[in-house]
Design a protein around this motif. Structure first.
Motif, PDB file in Angstrom:
ATOM      1  N   ALA A   1      -2.457   3.157  -6.708  1.00  0.00           N
ATOM      2  CA  ALA A   1      -1.499   4.231  -6.459  1.00  0.00           C
ATOM      3  C   ALA A   1      -0.204   3.922  -7.186  1.00  0.00           C
ATOM      4  O   ALA A   1       0.157   2.761  -7.365  1.00  0.00           O
ATOM      5  CB  ALA A   1      -1.239   4.365  -4.962  1.00  0.00           C
ATOM      6  N   THR A   2       0.460   4.954  -7.607  1.00  0.00           N
ATOM      7  CA  THR A   2       1.782   4.829  -8.198  1.00  0.00           C
ATOM      8  C   THR A   2       2.673   5.887  -7.567  1.00  0.00           C
ATOM      9  O   THR A   2       2.181   6.848  -6.987  1.00  0.00           O
ATOM     10  CB  THR A   2       1.759   5.040  -9.731  1.00  0.00           C
ATOM     11  N   ILE A   3       3.964   5.711  -7.669  1.00  0.00           N
ATOM     12  CA  ILE A   3       4.923   6.721  -7.254  1.00  0.00           C
ATOM     13  C   ILE A   3       5.584   7.235  -8.519  1.00  0.00           C
ATOM     14  O   ILE A   3       6.123   6.454  -9.308  1.00  0.00           O
ATOM     15  CB  ILE A   3       5.975   6.134  -6.297  1.00  0.00           C
ATOM     16  N   GLU A   4       5.515   8.529  -8.728  1.00  0.00           N
ATOM     17  CA  GLU A   4       6.156   9.139  -9.886  1.00  0.00           C
ATOM     18  C   GLU A   4       7.384   9.889  -9.393  1.00  0.00           C
ATOM     19  O   GLU A   4       7.274  10.784  -8.560  1.00  0.00           O
ATOM     20  CB  GLU A   4       5.191  10.101 -10.579  1.00  0.00           C
ATOM     21  N   ILE A   5       8.533   9.526  -9.889  1.00  0.00           N
ATOM     22  CA  ILE A   5       9.792  10.171  -9.528  1.00  0.00           C
ATOM     23  C   ILE A   5      10.226  10.989 -10.733  1.00  0.00           C
ATOM     24  O   ILE A   5      10.327  10.451 -11.834  1.00  0.00           O
ATOM     25  CB  ILE A   5      10.854   9.125  -9.149  1.00  0.00           C
TER      26      ILE A   5
ATOM     27  N   TRP B   1      -1.038  21.301  -0.843  1.00  0.00           N
ATOM     28  CA  TRP B   1      -0.761  20.340  -1.908  1.00  0.00           C
ATOM     29  C   TRP B   1      -1.419  20.793  -3.210  1.00  0.00           C
ATOM     30  O   TRP B   1      -2.583  21.187  -3.222  1.00  0.00           O
ATOM     31  CB  TRP B   1      -1.311  18.961  -1.540  1.00  0.00           C
TER      32      TRP B   1
ATOM     33  N   ILE C   1      -0.191  16.016  -5.845  1.00  0.00           N
ATOM     34  CA  ILE C   1      -0.894  14.748  -5.994  1.00  0.00           C
ATOM     35  C   ILE C   1      -1.515  14.761  -7.387  1.00  0.00           C
ATOM     36  O   ILE C   1      -2.127  15.751  -7.783  1.00  0.00           O
ATOM     37  CB  ILE C   1      -2.007  14.590  -4.943  1.00  0.00           C
TER      38      ILE C   1
ATOM     39  N   GLN D   1       0.847  -1.186   0.000  1.00  0.00           N
ATOM     40  CA  GLN D   1       0.000   0.000   0.000  1.00  0.00           C
ATOM     41  C   GLN D   1       0.887   1.241   0.000  1.00  0.00           C
ATOM     42  O   GLN D   1       1.943   1.256   0.618  1.00  0.00           O
ATOM     43  CB  GLN D   1      -0.876  -0.001   1.260  1.00  0.00           C
ATOM     44  N   LEU D   2       0.451   2.259  -0.701  1.00  0.00           N
ATOM     45  CA  LEU D   2       1.080   3.572  -0.645  1.00  0.00           C
ATOM     46  C   LEU D   2       0.142   4.465   0.152  1.00  0.00           C
ATOM     47  O   LEU D   2      -1.050   4.540  -0.149  1.00  0.00           O
ATOM     48  CB  LEU D   2       1.274   4.142  -2.053  1.00  0.00           C
ATOM     49  N   ARG D   3       0.654   5.114   1.170  1.00  0.00           N
ATOM     50  CA  ARG D   3      -0.173   6.013   1.964  1.00  0.00           C
ATOM     51  C   ARG D   3       0.511   7.369   2.036  1.00  0.00           C
ATOM     52  O   ARG D   3       1.619   7.483   2.528  1.00  0.00           O
ATOM     53  CB  ARG D   3      -0.382   5.450   3.369  1.00  0.00           C
ATOM     54  N   LEU D   4      -0.138   8.390   1.520  1.00  0.00           N
ATOM     55  CA  LEU D   4       0.337   9.755   1.658  1.00  0.00           C
ATOM     56  C   LEU D   4      -0.286  10.328   2.920  1.00  0.00           C
ATOM     57  O   LEU D   4      -1.501  10.232   3.104  1.00  0.00           O
ATOM     58  CB  LEU D   4      -0.107  10.612   0.464  1.00  0.00           C
TER      59      LEU D   4
END
Length: 154
Positions: free
Chosen positions: A54-58, A126, A83, A9-12
């Motif tokens: 969810a994805t992480i964009e770098i 944000w 976001i 899980q990704l949690r912001l």
């Protein structure tokens, strides 16, 4: 050493002094589902909102400035908290955000990578980008410029 299994899980965590308006935006305006979460009492408040994926964009600063230019959004000095939320209809999401009192940073724009993006100044500092995909991932990967960083660097 690499984990045997990737994270599940990704949690912001968005820390905010204006809990009610932040919760209202994400839960009531955007329609994210709230799940049970532990808190004690008084000012100890928390809401965990569920989203399907969810994805992480770098991204490098150059890439971020390029996206700002494509979206007709002003570039901020230094890193920003942003976001990006995939929606079915960017115009509807932008209208809902405006009606809830959020400032439009960049109006809906069709991008060269076949999305419709719009950006608002969300609660708690944000930036929120709404994006509507106009083609599938499979269609996109067959077009020039779409690859992974590992393949790009060869």
């Amino acid at each position: 050493m690499t984990l045997q299994q990737p994270p599940k899980q990704l949690r912001l965590i968005i820390e905010t002094d204006d809990f009610d308006s932040t919760l209202h935006f994400y839960r009531d305006v955007l329609g994210l589902t709230e799940q049970p979460a532990f808190a004690t009492d008084g000012e100890d408040r928390v809401a965990i909102l569920n989203i399907a994926a969810a994805t992480i964009e770098i991204a490098t600063p150059t890439h971020v400035r390029n996206i700002d230019a494509i979206e007709n959004a002003p570039s901020a000095e230094g890193p920003t908290l942003r976001i990006a939320l995939e929606v079915d209809d960017t115009e509807v999401a932008m209208t809902s955000a405006k009606e809830s009192g959020l400032e439009v940073i960049a109006p809906s724009t069709r991008t060269p990578f076949e999305t419709i993006n719009g950006r608002v100044q969300g609660p708690a500092g944000w930036q929120v980008t709404f994006f509507q995909e106009l083609e599938t991932l499979q269609e996109r990967t067959s077009r020039e410029g779409f690859t992974t960083d590992a393949h790009r660097r060869r």
